[in-house]
Design a protein around this motif. Sequence first.
Motif, PDB file in Angstrom:
ATOM      1  N   VAL A 150       0.832  -1.212   0.000  1.00 43.31           N
ATOM      2  CA  VAL A 150       0.000   0.000   0.000  1.00 43.31           C
ATOM      3  C   VAL A 150       0.863   1.257   0.000  1.00 43.31           C
ATOM      4  CG1 VAL A 150      -1.952  -1.121   1.128  1.00 43.31           C
ATOM      5  CG2 VAL A 150      -0.179  -0.033   2.525  1.00 43.31           C
ATOM      6  N   LEU A 151       2.173   1.090  -0.169  1.00 41.07           N
ATOM      7  CA  LEU A 151       3.069   2.241  -0.186  1.00 41.07           C
ATOM      8  C   LEU A 151       2.757   3.122  -1.384  1.00 41.07           C
ATOM      9  CD1 LEU A 151       5.551   3.600   1.132  1.00 41.07           C
ATOM     10  CD2 LEU A 151       6.981   2.278  -0.445  1.00 41.07           C
ATOM     11  N   SER A 152       2.572   4.427  -1.104  1.00 39.35           N
ATOM     12  CA  SER A 152       2.196   5.363  -2.147  1.00 39.35           C
ATOM     13  C   SER A 152       3.289   6.389  -2.429  1.00 39.35           C
ATOM     14  CB  SER A 152       0.900   6.085  -1.772  1.00 39.35           C
ATOM     15  OG  SER A 152       0.523   7.005  -2.762  1.00 39.35           O
ATOM     16  N   VAL A 153       4.050   6.788  -1.413  1.00 36.87           N
ATOM     17  CA  VAL A 153       5.065   7.835  -1.560  1.00 36.87           C
ATOM     18  C   VAL A 153       6.369   7.335  -0.962  1.00 36.87           C
ATOM     19  CG1 VAL A 153       5.705  10.218  -1.050  1.00 36.87           C
ATOM     20  CG2 VAL A 153       3.296   9.631  -1.441  1.00 36.87           C
ATOM     21  N   LEU A 154       7.447   7.447  -1.745  1.00 37.96           N
ATOM     22  CA  LEU A 154       8.784   7.058  -1.275  1.00 37.96           C
ATOM     23  C   LEU A 154       9.747   8.198  -1.576  1.00 37.96           C
ATOM     24  CD1 LEU A 154      10.769   4.937  -0.154  1.00 37.96           C
ATOM     25  CD2 LEU A 154      11.039   4.086  -2.491  1.00 37.96           C
ATOM     26  N   VAL A 155      10.366   8.742  -0.499  1.00 43.63           N
ATOM     27  CA  VAL A 155      11.297   9.864  -0.643  1.00 43.63           C
ATOM     28  C   VAL A 155      12.640   9.442  -0.078  1.00 43.63           C
ATOM     29  CG1 VAL A 155      11.759  12.286  -0.120  1.00 43.63           C
ATOM     30  CG2 VAL A 155       9.397  11.494  -0.412  1.00 43.63           C
ATOM     31  N   LEU A 156      13.667   9.476  -0.928  1.00 43.33           N
ATOM     32  CA  LEU A 156      15.025   9.094  -0.521  1.00 43.33           C
ATOM     33  C   LEU A 156      16.023  10.138  -1.008  1.00 43.33           C
ATOM     34  CD1 LEU A 156      14.918   5.268  -1.368  1.00 43.33           C
ATOM     35  CD2 LEU A 156      14.817   6.285   0.903  1.00 43.33           C
ATOM     36  N   ASP A 157      15.680  11.396  -0.904  1.00 46.51           N
ATOM     37  CA  ASP A 157      16.565  12.468  -1.367  1.00 46.51           C
ATOM     38  C   ASP A 157      17.825  12.534  -0.508  1.00 46.51           C
ATOM     39  OD1 ASP A 157      14.638  13.051  -3.203  1.00 46.51           O
ATOM     40  OD2 ASP A 157      13.785  14.731  -2.092  1.00 46.51           O
ATOM     41  N   GLU A 158      18.919  12.971  -1.167  1.00 44.21           N
ATOM     42  CA  GLU A 158      20.192  13.241  -0.501  1.00 44.21           C
ATOM     43  C   GLU A 158      20.691  12.034   0.297  1.00 44.21           C
ATOM     44  OE1 GLU A 158      20.713  17.230   1.203  1.00 44.21           O
ATOM     45  OE2 GLU A 158      18.653  17.648   0.552  1.00 44.21           O
ATOM     46  N   ASN A 159      20.733  10.903  -0.381  1.00 44.69           N
ATOM     47  CA  ASN A 159      21.366   9.712   0.169  1.00 44.69           C
ATOM     48  C   ASN A 159      22.567   9.364  -0.711  1.00 44.69           C
ATOM     49  OD1 ASN A 159      19.906   8.183   2.572  1.00 44.69           O
ATOM     50  ND2 ASN A 159      18.302   9.249   1.386  1.00 44.69           N
ATOM     51  N   LEU A 160      23.004   8.127  -0.660  1.00 43.47           N
ATOM     52  CA  LEU A 160      24.200   7.711  -1.401  1.00 43.47           C
ATOM     53  C   LEU A 160      23.875   6.597  -2.405  1.00 43.47           C
ATOM     54  CD1 LEU A 160      26.719   7.600   1.595  1.00 43.47           C
ATOM     55  CD2 LEU A 160      26.292   9.495   0.023  1.00 43.47           C
ATOM     56  N   VAL A 161      22.643   6.573  -2.914  1.00 45.97           N
ATOM     57  CA  VAL A 161      22.225   5.548  -3.874  1.00 45.97           C
ATOM     58  C   VAL A 161      22.949   5.786  -5.206  1.00 45.97           C
ATOM     59  CG1 VAL A 161      20.282   4.520  -5.102  1.00 45.97           C
ATOM     60  CG2 VAL A 161      19.995   5.353  -2.756  1.00 45.97           C
ATOM     61  N   THR A 162      23.505   4.712  -5.800  1.00 43.73           N
ATOM     62  CA  THR A 162      24.252   4.819  -7.056  1.00 43.73           C
ATOM     63  C   THR A 162      23.614   4.065  -8.212  1.00 43.73           C
ATOM     64  OG1 THR A 162      25.622   2.915  -6.463  1.00 43.73           O
ATOM     65  CG2 THR A 162      26.425   5.088  -5.808  1.00 43.73           C
ATOM     66  N   TYR A 163      22.656   3.208  -7.907  1.00 43.33           N
ATOM     67  CA  TYR A 163      22.166   2.295  -8.956  1.00 43.33           C
ATOM     68  C   TYR A 163      20.703   1.977  -8.701  1.00 43.33           C
ATOM     69  CZ  TYR A 163      21.905  -2.036 -11.756  1.00 43.33           C
ATOM     70  OH  TYR A 163      21.560  -3.000 -12.646  1.00 43.33           O
ATOM     71  N   ILE A 164      19.899   1.943  -9.787  1.00 40.02           N
ATOM     72  CA  ILE A 164      18.487   1.564  -9.702  1.00 40.02           C
ATOM     73  C   ILE A 164      18.276   0.347 -10.593  1.00 40.02           C
ATOM     74  CG2 ILE A 164      16.100   2.268 -10.057  1.00 40.02           C
ATOM     75  CD1 ILE A 164      17.469   3.817  -7.882  1.00 40.02           C
ATOM     76  N   SER A 165      17.797  -0.736  -9.985  1.00 42.74           N
ATOM     77  CA  SER A 165      17.529  -1.957 -10.738  1.00 42.74           C
ATOM     78  C   SER A 165      16.086  -1.952 -11.233  1.00 42.74           C
ATOM     79  CB  SER A 165      17.796  -3.182  -9.865  1.00 42.74           C
ATOM     80  OG  SER A 165      17.353  -4.362 -10.493  1.00 42.74           O
ATOM     81  N   ASN A 166      15.834  -2.739 -12.300  1.00 46.04           N
ATOM     82  CA  ASN A 166      14.469  -2.791 -12.836  1.00 46.04           C
ATOM     83  C   ASN A 166      13.529  -3.649 -11.998  1.00 46.04           C
ATOM     84  OD1 ASN A 166      15.364  -5.336 -13.490  1.00 46.04           O
ATOM     85  ND2 ASN A 166      15.448  -4.953 -15.698  1.00 46.04           N
ATOM     86  N   GLY A 171       6.192  -5.019  -7.402  1.00 45.75           N
ATOM     87  CA  GLY A 171       5.239  -5.338  -6.344  1.00 45.75           C
ATOM     88  C   GLY A 171       4.601  -4.137  -5.687  1.00 45.75           C
ATOM     89  N   LEU A 172       5.162  -2.948  -5.892  1.00 44.23           N
ATOM     90  CA  LEU A 172       4.592  -1.728  -5.288  1.00 44.23           C
ATOM     91  C   LEU A 172       3.562  -1.147  -6.259  1.00 44.23           C
ATOM     92  CD1 LEU A 172       7.908  -0.170  -3.908  1.00 44.23           C
ATOM     93  CD2 LEU A 172       6.319  -1.733  -2.766  1.00 44.23           C
ATOM     94  N   MET A 173       2.416  -1.799  -6.334  1.00 45.89           N
ATOM     95  CA  MET A 173       1.429  -1.492  -7.353  1.00 45.89           C
ATOM     96  C   MET A 173       0.736  -0.162  -7.128  1.00 45.89           C
ATOM     97  SD  MET A 173       2.014  -4.064  -9.128  1.00 45.89           S
ATOM     98  CE  MET A 173       0.839  -3.711 -10.398  1.00 45.89           C
ATOM     99  N   ARG A 174       0.824   0.404  -5.894  1.00 43.91           N
ATOM    100  CA  ARG A 174       0.152   1.678  -5.614  1.00 43.91           C
ATOM    101  C   ARG A 174       1.138   2.813  -5.439  1.00 43.91           C
ATOM    102  NH1 ARG A 174      -4.235   0.313  -1.028  1.00 43.91           N
ATOM    103  NH2 ARG A 174      -4.514   2.560  -1.187  1.00 43.91           N
ATOM    104  N   LEU A 175       2.386   2.593  -5.802  1.00 42.34           N
ATOM    105  CA  LEU A 175       3.416   3.630  -5.671  1.00 42.34           C
ATOM    106  C   LEU A 175       3.184   4.707  -6.729  1.00 42.34           C
ATOM    107  CD1 LEU A 175       5.998   4.398  -4.138  1.00 42.34           C
ATOM    108  CD2 LEU A 175       7.299   3.155  -5.878  1.00 42.34           C
ATOM    109  N   ARG A 176       3.059   5.963  -6.262  1.00 48.44           N
ATOM    110  CA  ARG A 176       2.792   7.075  -7.182  1.00 48.44           C
ATOM    111  C   ARG A 176       3.945   8.069  -7.258  1.00 48.44           C
ATOM    112  NH1 ARG A 176      -0.538  10.519  -5.609  1.00 48.44           N
ATOM    113  NH2 ARG A 176      -0.725   9.858  -3.447  1.00 48.44           N
TER     114      ARG A 176
END
Length: 807
Positions: A150-166, A171-176
């Motif tokens: 049921v996760l709708s909003v995900l905020v991860l600004d100003e972290n150290l993420v380098t890579y986004i996988s497909n 599974g996050l069908m309600r993520l907007r």
Amino acid sequence: MQQLYLLYVLCLVLSHATVCKIASAQPPAGYISWSPRNMNRTKLFCPIGCNYENDPEECCLCQARECWEIDPYSCSLALRVLHVEYTDINGTSRVLQIGSTVNETIYVLKHTDGYLTTFPTNLNEYRDIVKMDLSRNRIKQIAKLSFLNVLSVLVLDENLVTYISNDTFIGLMRLRQVSLAQNLIRYIEPSSFFTSEFSIFYVNISMNKLTDIDATLSMPLNEFCNIDVSKNNLANMINPTAYSFNKSEIHGPGKIFLDHNSLNFPNCTALGVSDWTDFGEYAQYNYELKPQTQLTCDCIIFYYFDKIKLSNLRRIWTDFDTLECSSPEHLAGKQLTTLYDEGNYDIFICNITIDCPRHCHCYDQPSRSNVVVDCEGKGLTNLPEGPLPVGFWGNQRLELRMKNNSITKIGATDYIDRIVSMDLTGNAISFIEDSAATAMRNDIELNLPDNKLQALPSHFIYLDPNKINTGNNVFLCSCEIVWIENWQYKLLGNKTGYLCSHNGKVMPVSEISLNLQCKMKNEDLFAKIIPASLVSIGICLLLLIVCLHFRFEIRIILARVSSRMSQAKIHNPKVFISLDESQEEIPLWVKNDVYPCLCRWGLITCIPCRNFLPGYRQETAYKSAIRECKAYIVILSKKYNQQDVSSTLEEENSTTNWTKTEFSYIWDECFNSGQTKLLIVVNFEQLRPGHFKDRRLRALCRVGNVLDFRQREEKMLTRIKNMLNISQQYQQPLQDSLSIVSCDEISDTVSERTTLVRRNEHRKNSFIRNSVVPMRLEAESIPMFEVTRRYPNPKADCVANTFFRPS
């Protein structure tokens, strides 16, 4: 109310009570229920005011909310805030809840400006988190969060993420909304944010380290609100997964922010667009560039100007009227609208380094569909060795600029047939090889002033003299260049003719034949004869193939024409009837109707099953009987001519195995003997030509004397009589004792044929025995019989063979 109560009870039964509670919520005040097109997304509410916008769908994409964001209490939801507790100094943590929990509780996890290096370890205990904000921490990798359905909003600004996988957001069908601004992202796998199963409305990956953006993110098929990739290091749009732009689908709508990058204009062909016009019409994106964006105006921009309408350009590139080129140098600072209005598209080029000759400058010029190879003043002594470059869109046309070199000849190269223009001014060319001239395009442009040419190859007669510029070259007068006299007549305008020198005297080429007394040679003779000969040979081969394929039809037509021209009547009253005796219907018809009429007309009829005793059929007897006849009636049926004699020689009582032999002898007598004989074919079962494997039978069915029971305009026997064209001396009645019906009264149409056979069922007797009509046979038509006698002998049996003919 009763329906709402039942739905509420059903939700309580389910294990996930919160999801059901949200599903049963009514629209809050000022909102309506809304679902995006082509996506299975529910539980969203759009402001009523979007109905009054020009594009309500785009308005709802950006302003739609879930019930808990608008008014949790109206949805009977309890919104709780979760806290984070560190478990060690390395940034490991766990989630804490303060306060009681009820079935309708949903959670918001917010922990910013902390020291988290990973996501809390016990997140799976709080599956009803609808919003998570972990900005300004030290998280390097996004954990698998598929259990937060049921996760709708995900905020991860100003972290150290380098890579986004497909599979990060699978599974996050309600993520907007996903925000990853100000991280260290260098690479995003294709289809990470948009797939056929889900679509994220807000994607913020600005201020990262991206250098390329793939087509699934820059040209998504799904609807969205914003994709922000501004303030990266973007230079190119790429297509690593061979993404294809499908014009049958609506792409977008949505806005893509690309400002503050050093961006080359995207090559739509490389991004899967087969027709740039389709991209302008069916792409509903808005690309936000802003004047601060560094744009490279190279050859790709030509296709935008040439293929896409200005109105579509302004819709796609929202800042089109204010955008300026930053490179190349000769276009820096010029606005796109100015370049579009000027229409000088030759300035849009792309440099090419692959296969470009050393010290030369190569570039693609799509406005002329040319690849330019500029080698002016490079000290070349020969044309460059191949291969030479190909354009970015597979363009093969070459424009060679070879001025002011030391090239001495034009020889054959592997790219000579690609050259559309070649400037060789100021070289030392003395001759052009015949092989090179033969390989040149007929529309080639050649500039050859200031060289040492003494002659032109005779193959130049096929080139356009208006595109050949020899400048001040003076040829040597000889009879070999007399062809130029006629060739130069094609010159247009005030161009002067070609000159040549002889004994120090310069004269026009047109005076060579007069001064040198040359006999005019027809240089085009072979060029005209050879194509004409090839055409003639081709026609002859085609006619030969047609004649071979239809040889039997042609033979039948010629024989028919010959017999019609002679108009001869049958003077030999012998007729041979060939039929399949296994078909009961055919022998009955021949016995009871055809044979009596032939006898009435005074004809002697030979029918194998009547004239030859069973078990004593010999090919010699068949051949002799067929040769003596002057007319033949072949009655076609399904099994006629289908069984070979050789396969049934052991079957003495076979009734169908002799039709193939009979037909072969009949064919030879009619078409190979040189005599005029008549062949009549009766299509008893209305068969098509394709039914028979024998090509001769097919030909007869197509163009022969075929009588078909479907033809109702005349009686069948009357037509047979007319075709036989019997001589009057044979048309006399038989003996008075013969009792047969009038031949003109027998009806043989298809509908009556069955009745006729049923009428004759009681007369199914053999032709040899109990015949109604007596048979008139000549002695020579009666077969010979062989009798073998054995006599005892002390040494060996004596065998004596005796032949006799029954009386």
